[in-house]
Design a protein around this motif. Structure first.
Motif, short mmCIF file in Angstrom:
data_model
loop_
_atom_site.label_atom_id
_atom_site.label_comp_id
_atom_site.label_asym_id
_atom_site.label_seq_id
_atom_site.Cartn_x
_atom_site.Cartn_y
_atom_site.Cartn_z
N PRO A 145 56.75 36.17 23.73
CA PRO A 145 55.68 35.73 22.83
C PRO A 145 54.44 35.32 23.61
N ILE A 146 53.29 35.61 23.05
CA ILE A 146 52.02 35.11 23.59
C ILE A 146 51.48 34.10 22.59
N ASP A 147 51.47 32.84 22.99
CA ASP A 147 51.11 31.77 22.06
C ASP A 147 49.60 31.59 21.92
N TYR A 148 48.90 31.68 23.04
CA TYR A 148 47.45 31.44 23.02
C TYR A 148 46.73 32.48 23.87
N TYR A 149 45.45 32.63 23.60
CA TYR A 149 44.63 33.47 24.45
C TYR A 149 43.41 32.68 24.88
N ILE A 150 42.87 33.03 26.03
CA ILE A 150 41.58 32.53 26.47
C ILE A 150 40.80 33.73 27.02
N LYS A 151 39.62 33.93 26.48
CA LYS A 151 38.81 35.10 26.84
C LYS A 151 37.50 34.64 27.47
N VAL A 152 37.14 35.29 28.56
CA VAL A 152 35.87 34.99 29.21
C VAL A 152 35.20 36.29 29.61
N ASN A 153 33.89 36.34 29.45
CA ASN A 153 33.14 37.51 29.87
C ASN A 153 33.01 37.48 31.39
N MET A 154 33.40 38.56 32.04
CA MET A 154 33.39 38.61 33.51
C MET A 154 32.04 38.22 34.10
N GLU A 155 30.98 38.75 33.53
CA GLU A 155 29.66 38.49 34.09
C GLU A 155 29.32 37.00 34.02
N SER A 156 29.87 36.32 33.04
CA SER A 156 29.55 34.91 32.85
C SER A 156 30.42 33.99 33.68
N PHE A 157 31.49 34.52 34.25
CA PHE A 157 32.43 33.67 34.96
C PHE A 157 31.78 32.94 36.13
N LYS A 158 30.81 33.58 36.74
CA LYS A 158 30.17 32.94 37.89
C LYS A 158 29.52 31.63 37.51
N ASP A 159 29.11 31.48 36.24
CA ASP A 159 28.53 30.21 35.79
C ASP A 159 29.54 29.08 35.89
N ILE A 160 30.82 29.39 35.58
CA ILE A 160 31.86 28.37 35.60
C ILE A 160 32.16 27.96 37.04
N VAL A 161 32.22 28.93 37.95
CA VAL A 161 32.46 28.62 39.36
C VAL A 161 31.32 27.76 39.90
N ASP A 162 30.09 28.12 39.55
CA ASP A 162 28.95 27.32 40.00
C ASP A 162 28.99 25.92 39.40
N ALA A 163 29.46 25.82 38.15
CA ALA A 163 29.49 24.52 37.47
C ALA A 163 30.44 23.53 38.16
N VAL A 164 31.51 24.04 38.78
CA VAL A 164 32.44 23.14 39.48
C VAL A 164 32.05 23.00 40.95
N GLY A 165 30.88 23.54 41.33
CA GLY A 165 30.39 23.36 42.69
C GLY A 165 30.90 24.36 43.69
#
Length: 311
Positions: A145-165
């Motif tokens: 079973p797959i209970d949950y999903y989390i989707k992120v746009n690849m191009e936007s992922f760099k924003d998250i890495v930058d956000a955590v420093g």
């Protein structure tokens, strides 16, 4: 300040990534941050049509600490184009064993696309039918079973890495990709470099399998960085990046329950691999996964989810 610290609330942020899948933990202090987190969670929430997985006879109970599974999807969506899932990573979380298991599904894997009635590359399921068809196809392929999903746009992922420093990883060998040289050993990456580091495939002697390992390196690095106290300094930036770039069927209340009951699972993260052989069929390259290999991975995940295995 001390009063605010006594009100500390820790959150398990499970961030999925297009090329990686992200679990980010951050401490939340005071009412204003709590309110902003709730707003971000509501912005991220994107329910799917089905209420529970067909492979799970009863709804999951987060209060009872039942093991859960999450499909992390990295997509390359562009305006007017749904795109395809560039990365699929299944994460199983077992708070009783205090462990997480992660397995990348190679995007060229040939399998039946549920709801389409054809065999094709597994990453095409997203182009055909979005999140729902991708979840159903992954469920059938791994028989879990797959209970949950989390989707992120690849191009936007760099924003998250930058956000955590930025993140620090241990690079197994020197390589150059899109004009950036990544030396062997411990390296620190900003968002753009992390995206390139996790995308390189053809110069890796292990091909897509090496790329998958680098993706999971980034995920683990974000987990550790996000869980650290220092990341709270940038919490506004972190929440903005998450709210813009992530979608999930988890509600805010479910996120709170996961943080409360599953946070100890971060103590151990195990990476699994799906192996196969490349083959061209009608001029198209596919990865053919032997049934014995598929069954072995499926049973390992079932065991971690505490459900019956298949002989």
């Amino acid at each position: 300040m001390r009063a605010k610290q006594r009100k500390r609330k820790k959150w398990l942020w499970i961030i999925g990534g297009g090329l990686l899948f992200i679990l980010l933990s951050a401490g939340i202090y005071g009412y204003s941050i709590y309110h902003n987190v709730k707003q971000t969670a509501n912005l991220m929430h994107e329910p799917i049509e089905r209420s529970i997985s067909e492979k799970r006879p009863e709804p999951i109970s987060l209060e009872k600490r039942e093991p859960i599974s999450i499909l992390l999807m990295g997509v390359d969506e562009r305006k007017g184009d749904r795109g395809r899932s560039d990365s699929l990573i299944v994460v199983t979380v077992n708070p009783n064993k205090k462990s997480i298991e992660m397995v990348s599904i190679p995007r060229d894997t040939r399998t039946k696309i549920v709801g389409k009635g054809i065999e094709d590359k597994i990453n095409h399921a997203y182009a055909f039918g979005g999140v729902e068809m991708t979840m159903a196809t992954v469920e059938q392929f791994l028989d879990i079973p797959i209970d949950y999903y989390i989707k992120v746009n690849m191009e936007s992922f760099k924003d998250i890495v930058d956000a955590v420093g930025g993140v620090t990883v241990n690079n197994p060998f020197t390589f150059t990709y899109e004009g950036v040289t990544f030396p062997k050993g411990e390296i620190t990456l900003d968002g753009e470099k992390a995206l390139k580091y996790s995308r390189m495939r053809y110069e890796d002697p292990r091909g897509d399998f090496g790329r998958q390992d680098r993706q999971k390196q980034i995920i683990e690095a974000v987990i550790k960085k996000g869980a650290s106290f220092s990341s709270l300094v940038n919490y506004d930036e972190i929440l903005t990046a998450i709210g813009k770039n992530l979608k999930t069927n988890m509600t805010f209340e479910q996120m709170k329950d996961i943080q409360t009951n599953y946070k100890d699972a971060r103590q151990q993260i195990e990476q699994l691999h799906i192996n196969g052989k490349g083959r061209k069929i009608n001029g198209t390259y596919y990865l053919i996964v032997p049934e014995k290999e598929r069954l072995a991975v499926s049973n390992k995940l079932k065991e971690h989810l505490e459900i019956d295995t298949t002989s």
